[in-house]
Structure formats: structure tokens, C-alpha cells
Design a protein around this motif. Structure first.
Motif, PDB file in Angstrom:
ATOM      1  N   LEU A   1       3.920   0.073 -11.260  1.00 39.41           N
ATOM      2  CA  LEU A   1       2.601   0.042 -10.898  1.00 39.41           C
ATOM      3  C   LEU A   1       1.872  -0.623 -12.141  1.00 39.41           C
ATOM      4  CD1 LEU A   1       1.957   3.696  -9.592  1.00 39.41           C
ATOM      5  CD2 LEU A   1       1.874   1.487  -8.536  1.00 39.41           C
ATOM      6  N   SER A   2       2.311  -0.342 -13.374  1.00 33.81           N
ATOM      7  CA  SER A   2       1.722  -1.198 -14.614  1.00 33.81           C
ATOM      8  C   SER A   2       1.749  -2.652 -14.397  1.00 33.81           C
ATOM      9  CB  SER A   2       2.311  -0.839 -15.982  1.00 33.81           C
ATOM     10  OG  SER A   2       1.976   0.796 -16.027  1.00 33.81           O
TER      11      SER A   2
ATOM     12  N   LYS B   1       0.818  -1.178   0.228  1.00 36.18           N
ATOM     13  CA  LYS B   1      -0.094  -0.163  -0.065  1.00 36.18           C
ATOM     14  C   LYS B   1       0.928   1.309   0.067  1.00 36.18           C
ATOM     15  CE  LYS B   1      -3.211   2.143   2.901  1.00 36.18           C
ATOM     16  NZ  LYS B   1      -3.948   2.149   4.473  1.00 36.18           N
ATOM     17  N   TYR B   2       1.941   1.215   0.959  1.00 33.42           N
ATOM     18  CA  TYR B   2       2.702   2.429   0.975  1.00 33.42           C
ATOM     19  C   TYR B   2       3.785   2.742  -0.405  1.00 33.42           C
ATOM     20  CZ  TYR B   2       1.574   2.882   5.761  1.00 33.42           C
ATOM     21  OH  TYR B   2       0.725   2.934   7.053  1.00 33.42           O
ATOM     22  N   ILE B   3       4.145   1.393  -0.803  1.00 34.58           N
ATOM     23  CA  ILE B   3       4.871   1.495  -1.947  1.00 34.58           C
ATOM     24  C   ILE B   3       3.966   2.055  -3.397  1.00 34.58           C
ATOM     25  CG2 ILE B   3       6.045   0.208  -3.933  1.00 34.58           C
ATOM     26  CD1 ILE B   3       7.586  -1.244  -1.321  1.00 34.58           C
ATOM     27  N   ASP B   4       2.770   1.406  -3.343  1.00 35.83           N
ATOM     28  CA  ASP B   4       1.708   1.937  -4.352  1.00 35.83           C
ATOM     29  C   ASP B   4       1.557   3.435  -4.160  1.00 35.83           C
ATOM     30  OD1 ASP B   4      -0.362   2.127  -6.290  1.00 35.83           O
ATOM     31  OD2 ASP B   4      -0.899   0.162  -5.594  1.00 35.83           O
TER      32      ASP B   4
ATOM     33  N   ILE C   1       8.691   9.791 -14.766  1.00 32.14           N
ATOM     34  CA  ILE C   1       7.346   9.289 -14.925  1.00 32.14           C
ATOM     35  C   ILE C   1       7.275   7.728 -15.019  1.00 32.14           C
ATOM     36  CG2 ILE C   1       5.171   9.483 -16.003  1.00 32.14           C
ATOM     37  CD1 ILE C   1       5.811  12.419 -16.400  1.00 32.14           C
ATOM     38  N   ILE C   2       8.026   7.457 -16.180  1.00 31.26           N
ATOM     39  CA  ILE C   2       8.065   5.887 -16.735  1.00 31.26           C
ATOM     40  C   ILE C   2       8.611   5.120 -15.629  1.00 31.26           C
ATOM     41  CG2 ILE C   2       9.321   4.556 -18.237  1.00 31.26           C
ATOM     42  CD1 ILE C   2       9.055   6.854 -20.183  1.00 31.26           C
TER      43      ILE C   2
ATOM     44  N   LEU D   1       4.827   5.465  -5.223  1.00 32.43           N
ATOM     45  CA  LEU D   1       4.976   5.499  -6.740  1.00 32.43           C
ATOM     46  C   LEU D   1       3.956   6.272  -7.359  1.00 32.43           C
ATOM     47  CD1 LEU D   1       6.072   1.918  -7.230  1.00 32.43           C
ATOM     48  CD2 LEU D   1       7.698   3.727  -7.616  1.00 32.43           C
ATOM     49  N   SER D   2       2.684   6.200  -6.809  1.00 34.36           N
ATOM     50  CA  SER D   2       1.581   7.157  -7.604  1.00 34.36           C
ATOM     51  C   SER D   2       1.821   8.516  -7.442  1.00 34.36           C
ATOM     52  CB  SER D   2       0.203   6.478  -6.893  1.00 34.36           C
ATOM     53  OG  SER D   2      -0.001   5.012  -7.180  1.00 34.36           O
TER      54      SER D   2
END
Length: 164
Positions: free
Chosen positions: A62-63, A6-9, A55-56, A12-13
Motif C-alpha cells: 500500500l505504501s 479496490k478490492y486488493i486495497d 502488518i509490514i 490489505l488495509s
């Protein structure tokens, strides 16, 4: 593991979103400078490239996590759940191995970048090359996360079949 995910998501977001907005601002500055002959912003092209690469590097893991990459699942959909789980586990292992190789090569590449600077901004190039490391760490984390999730899903599927 889910809290870390959750924190890494979130990290990154948010990082990707911040870089995206910064990219928009820099490009708008670049466009505005074209209509003002007295204003020359030679550094905007380079900074926009930096933001785009970041950004990439934030968005690619995440992708991978959300399986947002383009794929052809015409054949994949024809398999049963057990075969799909084996294919998913094998794919996660392959991605993990490939990304470890990318991480090692990216680390070497980043060390080479310590000796040079960017032409317009005069920033050390290891900042730019560190995106490879960021991408690799995020993708390694999500390949392990997806592996565990798929592996536990396949074990739970077998338990359900035994109960029936």
C-alpha cells in the motif's frame, strides 16, 4: 483493473488494521502480565513479532501504491513531465524485477520454514515466512498497476500536446 485494485486495497488495509489491533492487545497483555507475578505469558513476545511482520507485509504494498515511501524529489521535480514518466516507468520495472526475485527467494525460504516450528507458540515457521510472499505479490501487483497508470498517463499527455 480498478475493481481489482479496490478490492486488493481494501483487503490489505483491513488485514493490516486487524493485525495492528491484535498487536496492541497482545502487547497490552504482555505489559499487564509484568505486574502480575503469578502470570507468565512467554508467548506474547513471539506473537507480537508475528503480528508486526504481517502488518509490514500488508502495509508495504500500500505504501508503494500511494508513493508513501521516503524519497528525495529535489532533482525529480526539476524534470519535465515526459522525463518524469520515463523515470516512473523505469522505476516500476526495476521494482517489478526486484520483487520477482524476492518472491522466488521467499518461496524457497518458506519451504525451508516447513521443517521448523516457532519456539514459544509451536507454530510452523512457514506461516511467519509467508509474509515475504504476501509482500511480494502485493508489490508486484502495484508495480504493474502503477506501470499501466503511468504509461497511460504518458500516452494521454502526448495526445493532449498533439491536439494543441
Amino acid at each position: 483493473m480498478k475493481k481489482i485494485d479496490k478490492y486488493i486495497d481494501l483487503l490489505l488495509s483491513v488485514s493490516s488494521t486487524i493485525c495492528y489491533f491484535c498487536l496492541i492487545i497482545v502487547v497490552l497483555m504482555q505489559i499487564a502480565a509484568r505486574y502480575m507475578p503469578s502470570l507468565t505469558l512467554s508467548w506474547t513476545e513471539e506473537l507480537s513479532r508475528f503480528f508486526f511482520v504481517f502488518i509490514i507485509s500488508f502495509g508495504a504494498p500500500l505504501s508503494y501504491k500511494y508513493k508513501s515511501y521516503a524519497d528525495v524529489d529535489l532533482i525529480y521535480d526539476k524534470f519535465n513531465e515526459k522525463t518524469k514518466n520515463v523515470m516512473d516507468i523505469t522505476g516500476n520495472i526495476c521494482v517489478f524485477i526486484f520483487t520477482v526475485v524476492v518472491l522466488i527467494s521467499g518461496w524457497r525460504f518458506m519451504l525451508i520454514g516447513k521443517r521448523s516450528v516457532s519456539p514459544a507458540l509451536q507454530w510452523p515457521m512457514y506461516i511467519h515466512h509467508s509474509t515475504i510472499i504476501l509482500f511480494a505479490i502485493g508489490t508486484i501487483f502495484y508495480s504493474v498497476f502503477n506501470f499501466i497508470k503511468t504509461f497511460t498517463k504518458s500516452e494521454n499527455t502526448e495526445d493532449v500536446k498533439e491536439v494543441k
